[in-house]
Design a protein around this motif. Structure first.
Motif, PDB file in Angstrom:
ATOM      1  N   ALA A  84       0.815  -1.223   0.000  1.00  0.00           N
ATOM      2  CA  ALA A  84       0.000   0.000   0.000  1.00  0.00           C
ATOM      3  C   ALA A  84       0.846   1.270   0.000  1.00  0.00           C
ATOM      4  N   ILE A  85       2.099   1.169   0.392  1.00  0.00           N
ATOM      5  CA  ILE A  85       2.932   2.353   0.511  1.00  0.00           C
ATOM      6  C   ILE A  85       3.337   2.866  -0.869  1.00  0.00           C
ATOM      7  N   ARG A  86       3.492   4.170  -0.974  1.00  0.00           N
ATOM      8  CA  ARG A  86       3.929   4.779  -2.236  1.00  0.00           C
ATOM      9  C   ARG A  86       5.427   5.090  -2.132  1.00  0.00           C
ATOM     10  N   LEU A  87       6.232   4.344  -2.856  1.00  0.00           N
ATOM     11  CA  LEU A  87       7.673   4.560  -2.838  1.00  0.00           C
ATOM     12  C   LEU A  87       8.034   5.727  -3.752  1.00  0.00           C
ATOM     13  N   PRO A  88       9.122   6.428  -3.446  1.00  0.00           N
ATOM     14  CA  PRO A  88       9.586   7.487  -4.355  1.00  0.00           C
ATOM     15  C   PRO A  88      10.127   6.877  -5.643  1.00  0.00           C
ATOM     16  N   GLN A  89      10.280   7.695  -6.657  1.00  0.00           N
ATOM     17  CA  GLN A  89      10.852   7.213  -7.914  1.00  0.00           C
ATOM     18  C   GLN A  89      12.331   6.921  -7.703  1.00  0.00           C
ATOM     19  N   ILE A  90      12.731   5.694  -7.941  1.00  0.00           N
ATOM     20  CA  ILE A  90      14.102   5.252  -7.698  1.00  0.00           C
ATOM     21  C   ILE A  90      14.629   4.543  -8.935  1.00  0.00           C
ATOM     22  N   ASP A  91      15.945   4.497  -9.045  1.00  0.00           N
ATOM     23  CA  ASP A  91      16.583   3.816 -10.171  1.00  0.00           C
ATOM     24  C   ASP A  91      17.005   2.391  -9.806  1.00  0.00           C
ATOM     25  N   ASP A  92      17.772   2.254  -8.737  1.00  0.00           N
ATOM     26  CA  ASP A  92      18.345   0.965  -8.369  1.00  0.00           C
ATOM     27  C   ASP A  92      17.896   0.564  -6.964  1.00  0.00           C
ATOM     28  N   VAL A  93      17.617  -0.721  -6.786  1.00  0.00           N
ATOM     29  CA  VAL A  93      17.204  -1.255  -5.495  1.00  0.00           C
ATOM     30  C   VAL A  93      18.234  -2.286  -5.043  1.00  0.00           C
ATOM     31  N   TYR A  94      18.658  -2.177  -3.803  1.00  0.00           N
ATOM     32  CA  TYR A  94      19.565  -3.146  -3.191  1.00  0.00           C
ATOM     33  C   TYR A  94      18.815  -3.818  -2.048  1.00  0.00           C
ATOM     34  N   CYS A  95      18.625  -5.120  -2.159  1.00  0.00           N
ATOM     35  CA  CYS A  95      17.888  -5.885  -1.156  1.00  0.00           C
ATOM     36  C   CYS A  95      18.860  -6.867  -0.510  1.00  0.00           C
ATOM     37  N   HIS A  96      19.223  -6.612   0.744  1.00  0.00           N
ATOM     38  CA  HIS A  96      20.190  -7.440   1.460  1.00  0.00           C
ATOM     39  C   HIS A  96      19.457  -8.341   2.448  1.00  0.00           C
ATOM     40  N   VAL A  97      19.561  -9.639   2.250  1.00  0.00           N
ATOM     41  CA  VAL A  97      18.922 -10.608   3.130  1.00  0.00           C
ATOM     42  C   VAL A  97      19.897 -10.937   4.261  1.00  0.00           C
ATOM     43  N   GLY A  98      19.514 -10.597   5.491  1.00  0.00           N
ATOM     44  CA  GLY A  98      20.414 -10.842   6.625  1.00  0.00           C
ATOM     45  C   GLY A  98      19.752 -10.494   7.944  1.00  0.00           C
ATOM     46  N   CYS A 127      19.060  -5.489  -7.198  1.00  0.00           N
ATOM     47  CA  CYS A 127      20.227  -6.265  -6.766  1.00  0.00           C
ATOM     48  C   CYS A 127      19.875  -6.993  -5.475  1.00  0.00           C
ATOM     49  N   LEU A 128      19.845  -8.305  -5.527  1.00  0.00           N
ATOM     50  CA  LEU A 128      19.560  -9.142  -4.363  1.00  0.00           C
ATOM     51  C   LEU A 128      20.873  -9.710  -3.836  1.00  0.00           C
ATOM     52  N   ILE A 129      21.185  -9.405  -2.586  1.00  0.00           N
ATOM     53  CA  ILE A 129      22.445  -9.838  -1.973  1.00  0.00           C
ATOM     54  C   ILE A 129      22.107 -10.822  -0.869  1.00  0.00           C
ATOM     55  N   GLU A 130      22.515 -12.053  -1.047  1.00  0.00           N
ATOM     56  CA  GLU A 130      22.112 -13.125  -0.140  1.00  0.00           C
ATOM     57  C   GLU A 130      23.319 -13.994   0.191  1.00  0.00           C
ATOM     58  N   ALA A 131      23.832 -13.817   1.391  1.00  0.00           N
ATOM     59  CA  ALA A 131      24.982 -14.614   1.834  1.00  0.00           C
ATOM     60  C   ALA A 131      24.512 -16.003   2.259  1.00  0.00           C
ATOM     61  N   MET A 132      25.423 -16.958   2.171  1.00  0.00           N
ATOM     62  CA  MET A 132      25.120 -18.331   2.570  1.00  0.00           C
ATOM     63  C   MET A 132      26.320 -18.906   3.322  1.00  0.00           C
ATOM     64  N   ALA A 133      26.047 -19.590   4.416  1.00  0.00           N
ATOM     65  CA  ALA A 133      27.127 -20.226   5.162  1.00  0.00           C
ATOM     66  C   ALA A 133      27.799 -21.286   4.297  1.00  0.00           C
ATOM     67  N   PRO A 134      29.150 -21.446   4.410  1.00  0.00           N
ATOM     68  CA  PRO A 134      29.840 -22.443   3.592  1.00  0.00           C
ATOM     69  C   PRO A 134      29.250 -23.842   3.712  1.00  0.00           C
ATOM     70  N   SER A 135      28.796 -24.210   4.914  1.00  0.00           N
ATOM     71  CA  SER A 135      28.254 -25.558   5.103  1.00  0.00           C
ATOM     72  C   SER A 135      26.954 -25.765   4.332  1.00  0.00           C
TER      73      SER A 135
END
Length: 240
Positions: free
Chosen positions: A81-95, A131-139
């Protein structure tokens, strides 16, 4: 009671708006040390940056604004429902939240199930790149193989009207295709991780280096969907 303070180190050189033709960015999940480094880098490289927050924040630069969405975890209905401002690039960091000094207070931590709702809201605002940034444990990567973006999340991101989607795995080495069998994938991932951990075998990818590489990737000309692993990031930085 004072508001939480967002410590934006390394982003203090403001440029006159009429002289600054750079793009704008939104960051979701600006938590823990990687999120902090990424936010600081964006504030240096972009004309203006918005941060997804749950509480009012104070910043030390005029090039940073907040987009408030109260509550934790992230409210998907509120995001739609929220109105975001006009943007060019999105960075989504999962953590997860990770800093003991409470810098993360008021910042949303992004979970895997939050990725697509964030991307949908950004697409409606006219964002060009995601850009989706998603780290993963080595195991965890031993029994998996890239491209990880080929799952349901990657499929849904590919359907959105972005010019470019980059799925960055800063802790993962690309492993052989599934046709070579689980043992071959395990062997390749194990040797890659072992070589990387040997003393002086490689320049480590610190959080600031990962952030720099991600921004370089998104500011370089490209289109379509990409899967980026640790070797790719090192190549962008010229560390190999």
């Amino acid at each position: 009671m004072t508001k939480p303070h967002l410590d934006l180190r390394g982003a203090l050189q403001d440029v006159a708006p009429q002289q600054d033709g750079r793009r704008t960015a939104l960051i979701a999940g600006a938590v823990n040390r990687l999120g902090e480094a990424l936010l600081n880098r964006l504030l240096v490289e972009y004309r203006h940056v918005w941060v997804l927050t749950s509480k009012p924040l104070l910043s030390s630069t005029s090039r940073c604004d907040e987009i408030q969405l109260t509550g934790e975890p992230l409210d998907h209905a509120g995001l739609a429902a929220i109105r975001l401002p006009q943007i060019d690039d999105v960075y989504c960091h999962v953590g997860e939240h990770g800093l003991a000094n409470q810098r993360d207070a008021g910042l949303h931590a992004v979970r895997h199930e939050d990725i697509v709702p964030i991307a949908q809201a950004a697409a409606r605002a006219g964002a060009r790149q995601f850009c989706l940034i998603e780290a993963m444990a080595p195991s965890a990567q031993m029994s998996r193989h890239l491209p990880l973006a080929a799952g349901e999340t990657g499929r849904q991101l590919a359907l959105l009207p972005f010019e470019r989607v980059a799925h960055v795995h800063p802790t993962v080495f690309r492993t052989p295709p599934t046709g070579q069998g689980w043992l071959a994938r395990f062997h390749a991932a194990y040797l890659a991780q072992f070589a990387y951990m040997l003393p002086r075998s490689a320049t480590p990818l610190t959080s600031p280096r990962i952030a720099e590489a991600c921004v370089r990737l998104m500011q370089a000309p490209a289109s379509g969907n990409q899967v980026i692993d640790m070797r790719d990031l090192r190549g962008v930085l010229g560390l190999d």
